[in-house]
Design an enzyme around this catalytic site. Structure first.
Site, PDB file in Angstrom:
ATOM      1  N   PHE A 153      51.603  -7.239   1.288  1.00 35.73           N
ATOM      2  CA  PHE A 153      50.199  -6.032   2.659  1.00 35.73           C
ATOM      3  C   PHE A 153      51.526  -5.727   3.238  1.00 35.73           C
ATOM      4  CE2 PHE A 153      47.592 -10.271   0.664  1.00 35.73           C
ATOM      5  CZ  PHE A 153      46.500  -9.677   0.371  1.00 35.73           C
ATOM      6  N   ALA A 268      41.673   5.822  17.954  1.00 33.82           N
ATOM      7  CA  ALA A 268      41.088   6.981  16.606  1.00 33.82           C
ATOM      8  C   ALA A 268      42.031   7.583  16.817  1.00 33.82           C
ATOM      9  CB  ALA A 268      40.283   7.202  17.806  1.00 33.82           C
ATOM     10  N   GLY A 269      41.845   8.754  15.413  1.00 35.51           N
ATOM     11  CA  GLY A 269      43.037   9.967  15.173  1.00 35.51           C
ATOM     12  C   GLY A 269      42.247  10.749  14.282  1.00 35.51           C
ATOM     13  N   CYS A 276      47.162   3.716  -0.045  1.00 35.07           N
ATOM     14  CA  CYS A 276      46.616   2.584  -0.374  1.00 35.07           C
ATOM     15  C   CYS A 276      45.428   2.843  -0.262  1.00 35.07           C
ATOM     16  CB  CYS A 276      47.036   1.549  -0.011  1.00 35.07           C
ATOM     17  SG  CYS A 276      48.710   1.192  -0.282  1.00 35.07           S
ATOM     18  N   LYS A 340      51.222   8.390   8.785  1.00 35.19           N
ATOM     19  CA  LYS A 340      51.610   7.890   9.671  1.00 35.19           C
ATOM     20  C   LYS A 340      53.248   7.674   9.804  1.00 35.19           C
ATOM     21  CE  LYS A 340      52.676   3.313   8.331  1.00 35.19           C
ATOM     22  NZ  LYS A 340      52.009   1.773   8.019  1.00 35.19           N
TER      23      LYS A 340
HETATM   24  C1  UDX Z   1      48.253  -0.359   4.115  1.00 37.66           C
HETATM   25  C2  UDX Z   1      47.675  -1.749   4.463  1.00 37.66           C
HETATM   26  O1  UDX Z   1      48.223  -1.997   5.670  1.00 37.66           O
HETATM   27  C3  UDX Z   1      48.358  -2.684   3.818  1.00 37.66           C
HETATM   28  O2  UDX Z   1      48.431  -4.351   4.124  1.00 37.66           O
HETATM   29  C4  UDX Z   1      48.817  -2.654   2.234  1.00 37.66           C
HETATM   30  O3  UDX Z   1      49.369  -2.945   1.265  1.00 37.66           O
HETATM   31  C5  UDX Z   1      48.679  -0.687   1.960  1.00 37.66           C
HETATM   32  O4  UDX Z   1      47.637  -0.484   2.644  1.00 37.66           O
HETATM   33  P1  UDX Z   1      49.920   1.716   4.698  1.00 37.66           P
HETATM   34  O5  UDX Z   1      48.641   2.376   3.601  1.00 37.66           O
HETATM   35  O6  UDX Z   1      51.707   1.279   4.656  1.00 37.66           O
HETATM   36  O7  UDX Z   1      49.290  -0.181   4.753  1.00 37.66           O
HETATM   37  O8  UDX Z   1      49.724   1.803   6.460  1.00 37.66           O
HETATM   38  P2  UDX Z   1      49.119   1.186   7.811  1.00 37.66           P
HETATM   39  O9  UDX Z   1      49.546   1.076   8.469  1.00 37.66           O
HETATM   40  O10 UDX Z   1      48.022   0.309   7.502  1.00 37.66           O
HETATM   41  O11 UDX Z   1      48.047   2.718   7.801  1.00 37.66           O
HETATM   42  C6  UDX Z   1      47.413   3.076   7.020  1.00 37.66           C
HETATM   43  C7  UDX Z   1      46.379   4.505   7.646  1.00 37.66           C
HETATM   44  O12 UDX Z   1      45.164   4.039   8.277  1.00 37.66           O
HETATM   45  C8  UDX Z   1      47.824   5.299   8.297  1.00 37.66           C
HETATM   46  O13 UDX Z   1      47.272   6.625   7.380  1.00 37.66           O
HETATM   47  C9  UDX Z   1      47.636   5.519   9.622  1.00 37.66           C
HETATM   48  O14 UDX Z   1      47.716   6.173  10.120  1.00 37.66           O
HETATM   49  C10 UDX Z   1      46.158   4.971   9.753  1.00 37.66           C
HETATM   50  N1  UDX Z   1      45.445   4.392  11.137  1.00 37.66           N
HETATM   51  C11 UDX Z   1      45.938   2.927  10.947  1.00 37.66           C
HETATM   52  C12 UDX Z   1      45.162   4.677  11.822  1.00 37.66           C
HETATM   53  O15 UDX Z   1      43.762   5.855  11.937  1.00 37.66           O
HETATM   54  N2  UDX Z   1      43.799   3.772  13.013  1.00 37.66           N
HETATM   55  C13 UDX Z   1      44.544   2.782  13.298  1.00 37.66           C
HETATM   56  O16 UDX Z   1      44.187   2.218  14.099  1.00 37.66           O
HETATM   57  C14 UDX Z   1      45.678   2.373  12.579  1.00 37.66           C
END
Ligand code: UDX
Length: 457
Positions: A153, A268-269, A276, A340
């Site tokens: 995760f 929000a964004g 993933c 991100k």
């Molecule tokens: C995710 C899961 O969190 C992780 O447990 C899994 O193993 C793989 O997928 P990851 O893809 O590395 O991890 O990034 P994460 O931090 O979860 O963010 C995913 C996306 O959501 C990013 O583009 C981020 O910018 C976006 N996001 C995240 C938002 O737009 N708003 C938020 O509040 C949080």
């Protein structure tokens, strides 16, 4: 313990080094020879905070060993953790080719060992994300192996922290199917093996969750879909907030204080991206479809996410149309491209969708990202309408607006007066709500963000 990790990508490399950090001897294999050569010489192949130092430490202590061939390491351990990529095919189904290539390799080497009478059953820990039911299928196809499903995760950008501080360890056994109350001796031995792998972590027993393999595989999808759903919901609220002159940041704070909801994944964004969420949602929809289940909310999460970035992009195009500026004569600066902060990963990044939209509308673009420069060069080097910069302020020079697409810390602390000076006209489209509307207005910017009212474009 001696462990073999196959796959040295974002998850494999981090996990291999974290296992080394926790006192194991780790043998890491990846078929990409140039990558392995770099790693052997102490050069990291992707950006992840603390990865450089962890690699240097464990190379010097000889706790981590790299090879592009399994042959050199196969006799080092009877436990092999597989963390190779599982992309989706055109139908959205998980492609197991890379996993099966590894299994066939192990089989080939084991058969050789069998001839010399030293064959032992290998335990294969499946950490790659795979469709529910994969463990059972592989168990039937490769009866010489014992498969344990233990999805990861980790979040990119904080992968090392996440790996060293797991919330829980899933232990999925095919032999537990329908017999959870009375686990088989195989399932009990699976739990022992996983506890031994994690011995250096000193985790309490309740961190280990033994379960059947299908539920284990599904846990990964369910976690990602829940998180993506939160993001899509807050993004949907953000659009209503704009029309209603409400503030999504205040709404987020108020929601987050509700203990039933919690405060994470409510930013929000311009939507989620990465390797993933988009892939796993598609794979799970396709899996459910194979069971004749139509997942209404899960498909809506994906649609909402696409809609969010398109709405933001359309706002930019509308602004210039309303101002009577021809898009082909406007150059826009985009800060941030990685999906991100704290990663150089551009896979499925919302910024790329934004860039495609703006290029299709004939804008010229100046791009800057603190870590994704080389990825951006690969994607856009040949495009005469795109310039890639290595300095954020240089990217702004004489552009018609600044667009923020990724919330890197260096942007949050940017010199706003300098930004204003460099832009032709002080216009900022903030897709990650990193600036404060009152401050931006006070400084004389035309400032558009997400879900904070008064964005009537
Ligand atoms: C995710 C899961 O969190 C992780 O447990 C899994 O193993 C793989 O997928 P990851 O893809 O590395 O991890 O990034 P994460 O931090 O979860 O963010 C995913 C996306 O959501 C990013 O583009 C981020 O910018 C976006 N996001 C995240 C938002 O737009 N708003 C938020 O509040 C949080």
């Amino acid at each position: 313990m001696k462990l073999i990790v196959v796959g040295a990508g974002n998850i494999g490399l981090v996990t291999a080094l974290c296992f080394a950090e926790k006192g194991n001897q780790v043998y890491c294999v990846d078929s990409d020879q140039p990558k392995i050569n770099k790693l052997k010489s102490g050069e990291t192949t992707l950006f992840e905070p603390q990865l450089d130092s962890l690699l240097a430490t464990h190379l010097s202590k000889s706790n981590i060993h790299f090879s592009h061939q399994l042959d050199s390491f196969i006799n080092q351990s009877d436990v092999i953790l597989i963390m190779v990529g599982t992309p989706n095919n055109d139908a959205g189904e998980v492609d197991l080719t890379a996993i099966e290539n590894v299994l066939n390799d192990i089989l080939r080497l084991s058969v050789t060992a069998l001839n010399s009478r030293s064959f032992t059953v290998k335990t294969i820990v499946l950490k790659s994300t795979v469709a529910p039911g994969t463990n059972i299928k592989l168990t039937a196809k490769y009866p010489n192996f014992n498969f344990i499903s233990s999805p990861e995760f980790l979040r990119e950008g904080s992968a090392i922290y996440d790996c060293l501080n797991p919330d829980r360890i899933i232990v999925g056994s095919a032999s537990r199917q329908q017999s959870n109350a009375h686990p088989s001796s195989q399932a009990e031995s699976d739990l022992k093996i996983i506890k031994k792998i994690y011995a250096g972590y000193k985790l309490s027993d309740d961190k280990f969750l033994p379960m059947d393999s299908v539920t284990a595989e599904m846990t990964k999808y369910a976690a990602n879909i829940f998180l993506a759903a939160r993001i899509s919901l807050i993004n949907e609220f953000s659009r209503v907030c704009e029309k209603a002159h409400a503030d999504v940041e205040i709404l987020k704070h108020a929601l987050g204080l509700d203990r039933r909801l919690g405060s994470e994944y409510l930013n929000a964004g311009i939507g989620y991206g990465g390797s993933c969420f988009p892939k796993d949602i598609d794979a799970f929809l396709s899996y459910a479809n194979s069971l004749n289940e139509n997942l209404i909310i899960t498909s809506a999460i994906r649609k909402t996410n696409d809609h969010q970035v398109k709405t933001f992009a359309a706002r930019i195009a509308n602004y210039f149309k309303a101002a009577g500026i021809n898009s082909s004569e406007a150059t826009l600066a985009i800060w941030g491209a990685a999906f991100k902060p704290e990663t150089d990963d551009l896979r499925d990044a919302p910024a790329l969708k934004l860039i495609d939209f703006l290029l299709a509308h004939n804008f010229k673009l100046n791009l800057y990202d603190p870590r994704a420069t080389s990825g951006l060069k690969t994607l856009f080097k040949e495009n005469p309408n795109v310039k890639i910069f290595e300095n954020s302020y240089e990217a702004l020079n004489t552009t018609h607006a600044l667009i923020v697409a990724t919330e890197w810390n260096e942007f949050k602390s940017a010199n706003l007066k300098e930004i204003k000076k460099l832009l032709r006209k002080p216009v900022v489209f903030d897709g990650r709500n990193i600036f404060s509307p009152p401050i931006m207005r006070e400084l004389g910017f035309e400032y558009f963000s997400v879900g904070r009212g008064f964005n009537e474009l």
